[in-house]
Design an enzyme around this catalytic site. Sequence first.
Site, mmCIF file in Angstrom:
data_model
loop_
_atom_site.group_PDB
_atom_site.id
_atom_site.type_symbol
_atom_site.label_atom_id
_atom_site.label_comp_id
_atom_site.label_asym_id
_atom_site.label_seq_id
_atom_site.Cartn_x
_atom_site.Cartn_y
_atom_site.Cartn_z
ATOM 1 N N ARG A 167 1.060 -1.126 0.020
ATOM 2 C CA ARG A 167 0.312 -0.293 -0.231
ATOM 3 C C ARG A 167 0.583 1.407 0.177
ATOM 4 N NH1 ARG A 167 -2.896 3.507 4.748
ATOM 5 N NH2 ARG A 167 -4.049 4.901 3.818
ATOM 6 N N HIS B 271 -3.060 10.929 0.235
ATOM 7 C CA HIS B 271 -2.311 11.120 2.302
ATOM 8 C C HIS B 271 -1.644 11.922 2.410
ATOM 9 C CE1 HIS B 271 -1.386 7.285 4.870
ATOM 10 N NE2 HIS B 271 -0.916 8.516 5.575
ATOM 11 N N GLU C 219 -7.724 8.790 6.300
ATOM 12 C CA GLU C 219 -7.809 9.053 7.183
ATOM 13 C C GLU C 219 -8.395 11.088 7.237
ATOM 14 O OE1 GLU C 219 -4.326 9.016 9.708
ATOM 15 O OE2 GLU C 219 -4.135 6.787 9.875
ATOM 16 N N ASN D 206 -8.060 2.045 9.998
ATOM 17 C CA ASN D 206 -6.432 2.309 10.513
ATOM 18 C C ASN D 206 -7.040 2.285 11.928
ATOM 19 O OD1 ASN D 206 -5.688 2.773 8.065
ATOM 20 N ND2 ASN D 206 -5.258 4.621 8.365
ATOM 21 N N TYR E 242 -4.908 2.093 15.823
ATOM 22 C CA TYR E 242 -3.379 3.004 16.146
ATOM 23 C C TYR E 242 -3.607 2.315 18.221
ATOM 24 C CZ TYR E 242 -0.914 3.395 12.327
ATOM 25 O OH TYR E 242 -0.353 3.693 11.325
ATOM 26 N N GLU F 275 -3.839 0.586 8.195
ATOM 27 C CA GLU F 275 -2.374 1.115 8.824
ATOM 28 C C GLU F 275 -2.973 0.385 10.411
ATOM 29 O OE1 GLU F 275 -1.641 5.286 9.373
ATOM 30 O OE2 GLU F 275 -2.050 5.067 6.855
HETATM 31 C C1 FCB Z 1 -1.034 7.743 10.744
HETATM 32 C C2 FCB Z 1 -1.652 7.798 9.463
HETATM 33 C C3 FCB Z 1 0.059 7.068 9.016
HETATM 34 C C4 FCB Z 1 0.844 7.590 9.623
HETATM 35 C C5 FCB Z 1 0.628 7.154 11.043
HETATM 36 C C6 FCB Z 1 1.622 6.926 11.894
HETATM 37 O O1 FCB Z 1 -2.758 8.873 11.120
HETATM 38 O O2 FCB Z 1 -2.111 7.841 7.793
HETATM 39 O O3 FCB Z 1 0.595 8.298 7.958
HETATM 40 O O4 FCB Z 1 1.486 8.573 10.444
HETATM 41 O O5 FCB Z 1 -0.558 7.284 10.899
#
Ligand code: FCB
Length: 445
Positions: free
Chosen positions: A81, A124, A169, A295, A297, A352
């Site tokens: 990707r 992006h 995002e 995505n 985290y 992600e």
């Molecule tokens: C996301 C982004 C990516 C990267 C990660 C850590 O928000 O899409 O580009 O920076 O965080």
Amino acid sequence: MNISLPQHSTLRSPDFTFGVATASFQIEGGRQERLDCIWDTFCETPGKIVDSSTGDVACDHYNRWQDDLELIEGLNVDAYRFSVSWPRVMREDGQLNPEGVNYYIALLDRLLAKNIKPFVTLYHWDLPQHLEDKGGWLNRETAFHFQHYVDQVTQAFGSRVHSYATLNEPFCSAYLGYELGSHAPGIIGKEFGKKAAHHLLLAHGLAMQVLERNSPDSKNGIVLNFSPCYAMSDSNADVKAAALADAHFNHWYIKPVIDGRYPALLDQLPDAERPEILDNDLAIIAHPIDYLGVNYYTRAIVRADDQEGFALEVPENAPLTDMGWEIYPKGFTDLLVSLNQEYTLPPIYITENGSAMKDEIVNGEVNDSQRVAYLNQHLNAVDMAITQGVDIQGYFAWSLMDNFEWAEGYLKRFGIVYVDYQTQHRTIKASGHAYREFISARKTA
Ligand code: FCB
């Protein structure tokens, strides 16, 4: 330390897609060969980037892409990707820049020759600066410029692309870029965020129309980021605050795309903060998508706040990454299961997931055992969501290699490959080896 999933996990099937992810501004460099974008300007504004760095060179992927594709191939992934830099492929007059287009065509052809599926993100965050000069995402016209760019570039790419994502995002582009101001273009004000978001979502819908025409055989969708919101306590006030945060951060973006309407929060917004929504906009935004990119985290812990309605808390004694983000894999399962309950979703790809850690290279090796553990926990969290009925078809590690981490510059390392920015030497970290071993065992099973 290894990656290990239950015996019958779908993630162990060769049909599940594993990949690595990057983004143009974060890795390419090659600034002379493209137009300026909002991140160039932001980097040159004193005080915006922690280490005062720029994307002028980054990982020099613009020049080293062939070696980098060998690296990707060596990881044995099914898919890659990456994003297309709008200011590299389009000129200011709205014509394609053949040099930029040919760069990506060569990259796509090489990926296909290696049997690696290209997952292409069309935006992006690197908006051409000349469009920002006319208002950027606060200007409705930008959505139509985006549609034009997508039309041109997807015609040029032909049938080479396996999957397109319109936007990465939009929450970050809109909220961080046009409300908080911590990302480019650095505009601050509560009255701007939701307006930018609406134009971004409109751009997504307009681009979907073009993709359906120009690239009917690829899987076309959008990538959204989510921070599932947990109330800090059981108090009514905190529970309400968490629901409010959830509407702002998460549902504001997915609901119009899937259901064709904004959350009820829209009616509570003061006039100044409300976007102008024209008659057909929500129908455009809700164009059917082939997949949803998710995505993840970390989660958000939310408490009531008299002034803002809600505030975020960092939990005490919780394990954190180098970004200060809590490591909370259960949030990943909870998120996927609850999205699946609340919406009628197309298949999901995890586009992600990853962690920044304080990596060090010792005798030529990076023993990032914490990242291996993060990967293992989060892949297992995805597996648990699948066992609870969520249709998830792929997973992309963020990131292939250390890169320009936006406002943090080069100080935060997310790669499963280490980059020495002095020499541009790449070293596969222990996490990269673990990822490759897991993927390879699956392929030969
Ligand atoms: C996301 C982004 C990516 C990267 C990660 C850590 O928000 O899409 O580009 O920076 O965080």
